[in-house]
Scaffold this active site. Structure first.
Site, PDB file in Angstrom:
ATOM      1  N   ALA A 108     -11.103  -9.633   3.577  1.00 38.65           N
ATOM      2  CA  ALA A 108     -10.913 -10.486   4.764  1.00 38.65           C
ATOM      3  C   ALA A 108      -9.457 -10.895   4.922  1.00 38.65           C
ATOM      4  O   ALA A 108      -9.148 -11.951   5.447  1.00 38.65           O
ATOM      5  CB  ALA A 108     -11.801 -11.730   4.651  1.00 38.65           C
TER       6      ALA A 108
ATOM      7  N   CYS B 285       0.832  -1.216   0.000  1.00 40.55           N
ATOM      8  CA  CYS B 285       0.000   0.000   0.000  1.00 40.55           C
ATOM      9  C   CYS B 285       0.864   1.264   0.000  1.00 40.55           C
ATOM     10  O   CYS B 285       0.524   2.252  -0.634  1.00 40.55           O
ATOM     11  CB  CYS B 285      -0.883   0.047   1.245  1.00 40.55           C
ATOM     12  SG  CYS B 285      -2.001  -1.330   1.405  1.00 40.55           S
TER      13      CYS B 285
ATOM     14  N   ARG C  68       4.368   1.540  -0.581  1.00 37.18           N
ATOM     15  CA  ARG C  68       5.626   1.645  -1.318  1.00 37.18           C
ATOM     16  C   ARG C  68       5.694   0.667  -2.490  1.00 37.18           C
ATOM     17  O   ARG C  68       5.062  -0.390  -2.465  1.00 37.18           O
ATOM     18  CB  ARG C  68       6.814   1.396  -0.391  1.00 37.18           C
ATOM     19  CG  ARG C  68       6.977  -0.047   0.065  1.00 37.18           C
ATOM     20  CD  ARG C  68       8.133  -0.202   1.040  1.00 37.18           C
ATOM     21  NE  ARG C  68       7.858   0.454   2.300  1.00 37.18           N
ATOM     22  CZ  ARG C  68       8.535   1.512   2.769  1.00 37.18           C
ATOM     23  NH1 ARG C  68       9.537   2.012   2.086  1.00 37.18           N
ATOM     24  NH2 ARG C  68       8.204   2.064   3.922  1.00 37.18           N
TER      25      ARG C  68
ATOM     26  N   SER D  50       8.184   2.619   8.025  1.00 34.29           N
ATOM     27  CA  SER D  50       6.740   2.499   7.798  1.00 34.29           C
ATOM     28  C   SER D  50       6.021   3.776   8.185  1.00 34.29           C
ATOM     29  O   SER D  50       6.530   4.590   8.951  1.00 34.29           O
ATOM     30  CB  SER D  50       6.175   1.342   8.620  1.00 34.29           C
ATOM     31  OG  SER D  50       6.760   0.130   8.236  1.00 34.29           O
TER      32      SER D  50
END
Length: 425
Positions: free
Chosen positions: A190, A51, A53, A109
Site C-alpha cells: 500500500a 527498484c 538502481r 529513469s
C-alpha cells in the site's frame, strides 16, 4: 580540490535478478553508511537504492577509492565482485554531478518523467544527513540537485501526463485484457507505487480494487481513498480466486506468492486468466508461476517496451531538460572551484602579513626613541601597504570568468608568491 565519485548499477546495466542482489534495504543503508563514516579514506557518502538502481555517491579523502568501494559492496551484499563488476558504472567529477542531476530530474529513469524519483533521492539524502554521513560538499550538491530537478519539472513538459512504472503496468494490463472495466485488481502493498497504480486503474474503470498489506490499517486507508476493499495480507492466497490482475510492490525479501499457491487458486477459478505485474525489487512474485497455464508474470524489466515509446514521445522535452542540467553542472563546477580559491587567498594574506610583520619588527628594533603611539602608527601603515599590495591579485582570483581555467591561475599565484613552500616551512 575535493573529488566527487559515483558508483552504481541500474536498469540499463544490470538485469532485475542482479539488481535484487545489490539492493540495500533501509536498515542495510544505515549500517553501510556507518561503516563508510568510520573509514578514514571516505570523507562523505550517500547511498541511493531503489527498484531500478543502487548507487553510492562519495567524496574520498585521497585518490578515488573506487576499488575499495567495489570491495565494500561485495562484502555488504555478500556477492562476489566478478558477479557484478561488469555491470557497474563509475562517474567522476562533472560526470558524477551530471548523472545525479539527471537521475533526480528523471532523465535516467526507466520511464522518463516519472514523478517519484525525486522523493526517493530526497529520502536517501535525509538518511545520509540523519546519520552524519554527508558534509559541506554533498549537502550543497544535493540542494543543487533538488533545485534543478524542480526546474526541469516546472519548465519542461517532461512531467506532462506523468508516467511511471505503475502507469506502464496498467498499460500492460490493458493490452492483455483489452477491457479492464469488467476486471478486478488486487494490490499487494500500500505504498506510493501501489497508490499510483490505483489512480491509473481507476482511470481505466476497473470493476473492483482490493488492497492487501502487512499493516492492515494502511490497506484500509488506501482502499478507502478509492472505494476499494481491504483484506489482510494473510488472505492474499484466498483472494486470488476473485481477481484477474495482481500488482505487487511490497518491500518483502522473499516471494509473497509462490507457484504452489497460485496452482491451488487456479483450480478454484477454473483456470481463468490471471495476470501478475511484479514492480518490486527484490521480486515479490515467483517467476515459476509463468509455467502455470493461463497465468502470466511480468516484472519491471518486461515493462521496457512500453517505457521506450514514452521516452520517444518526450524526446524534445528531454533535450531542453538536458540543457538546463548541463548549465547547472557548469554553475556547480564554478562553486567547487571557488572552494579551491579560498585557501589560496587565505595563504596569500597570511604570507604578506607575515612578511610585513617580520620586517616591521626588524626596523622598529633599531628605533628605540619612538613612542608607543608612533610604533602603532608604523605597524598600521605596513599592514595597510600589504593589504593594498595583494588587493588586486585577490580581486582577480575571486572574479572568475566563464571561459577561464581557474586552476591555472591558482597554480601560477601559488608559484609566484611561493605559497606552497612557505606553508611547508
Amino acid at each position: 580540490m575535493a573529488k566527487i565519485i559515483l558508483i552504481g548499477a541500474n536498469h540499463k546495466t544490470a538485469p532485475v535478478a542482479l539488481r535484487e542482489k545489490l539492493s540495500f534495504s533501509s536498515e542495510e543503508t544505515i549500517a553501510a553508511l556507518e561503516i563508510l563514516k568510520q573509514d578514514k579514506d571516505i570523507k562523505e557518502s550517500l547511498i541511493f537504492s531503489t527498484c531500478n538502481r543502487t548507487e553510492i555517491l562519495y567524496i574520498p579523502e585521497k585518490g578515488d577509492q573506487v576499488d575499495k568501494i567495489i570491495e565494500f559492496i561485495s562484502r555488504q551484499k555478500k556477492i562476489d565482485i566478478s558477479e557484478f563488476k561488469s555491470s557497474l558504472y563509475v562517474y567522476k567529477e562533472d560526470e558524477a554531478i551530471l548523472h545525479l542531476f539527471k537521475v533526480a530530474s528523471s532523465l535516467d529513469s526507466m520511464v522518463v518523467g516519472e514523478p517519484q524519483i525525486l522523493g526517493q533521492v530526497k529520502q536517501a539524502y535525509r538518511v545520509a544527513v540523519s546519520n552524519n554521513a554527508s558534509g559541506v560538499l554533498l549537502n550543497r550538491m544535493m540542494h543543487k540537485t533538488f533545485n534543478i530537478a524542480k526546474k526541469v519539472r516546472k519548465e519542461t513538459g517532461i512531467g506532462d501526463n506523468a508516467v511511471s512504472i505503475s502507469y506502464a503496468a496498467t498499460e500492460l494490463a490493458n493490452k492483455i485484457f483489452s477491457d479492464l472495466s469488467q476486471k478486478s485488481v488486487m494490490l499487494l502493498g500500500a505504498g506510493e507505487m501501489a497508490e499510483l497504480a490505483v489512480e491509473h486503474l481507476i482511470s481505466n474503470n476497473v470493476r473492483q480494487i482490493i488492497v492487501a498489506n502487512r499493516t492492515f490499517k494502511k490497506a484500509v486507508d488506501l482502499a478507502g481513498k478509492f472505494n476499494g476493499k481491504a483484506v489482510k495480507f494473510e488472505e492474499r492466497e484466498d483472494t486470488l480466486q476473485d481477481v484477474d490482475i495482481i500488482i505487487s510492490s511490497t518491500g518483502a525479501t522473499d516471494y509473497v506468492l509462490t507457484e504452489t499457491q497460485v496452482k491451488k487458486a487456479m483450480k478454484k477459478r477454473h483456470h481463468n486468466t490471471l495476470f501478475f505485474i511484479d514492480i518490486a525489487v527484490p521480486r515479490d512474485i515467483d517467476p515459476k508461476i509463468n509455467n502455470i497455464s493461463n497465468a502470466y508474470v511480468y516484472d519491471i524489466d518486461d515493462l521496457k517496451n512500453i517505457v521506450e515509446s514514452n521516452i520517444e514521445q518526450r524526446g524534445k522535452e528531454t533535450v531542453k531538460a538536458e540543457r538546463y542540467i548541463e548549465e547547472a553542472v557548469v554553475k556547480f563546477r564554478k562553486w567547487l572551484e571557488s572552494l579551491a580559491i579560498v585557501p589560496t587567498i587565505k595563504a596569500l594574506n597570511e604570507k604578506m602579513s607575515s612578511i610585513v610583520d617580520i620586517e616591521c619588527k626588524k626596523t622598529l628594533s633599531n628605533l628605540k626613541h619612538l613612542s608607543q603611539e608612533d610604533i602603532n602608527a608604523i605597524k598600521r601603515m605596513t599592514q595597510a601597504i600589504a593589504t593594498r599590495t595583494i588587493h588586486d591579485p585577490i580581486l582577480f582570483l575571486r572574479n572568475t570568468g566563464d571561459h577561464r581555467d581557474d586552476s591555472l591561475y591558482l597554480n601560477v599565484t601559488r608559484q609566484l608568491f611561493n605559497i606552497d613552500k612557505s606553508e611547508k616551512e
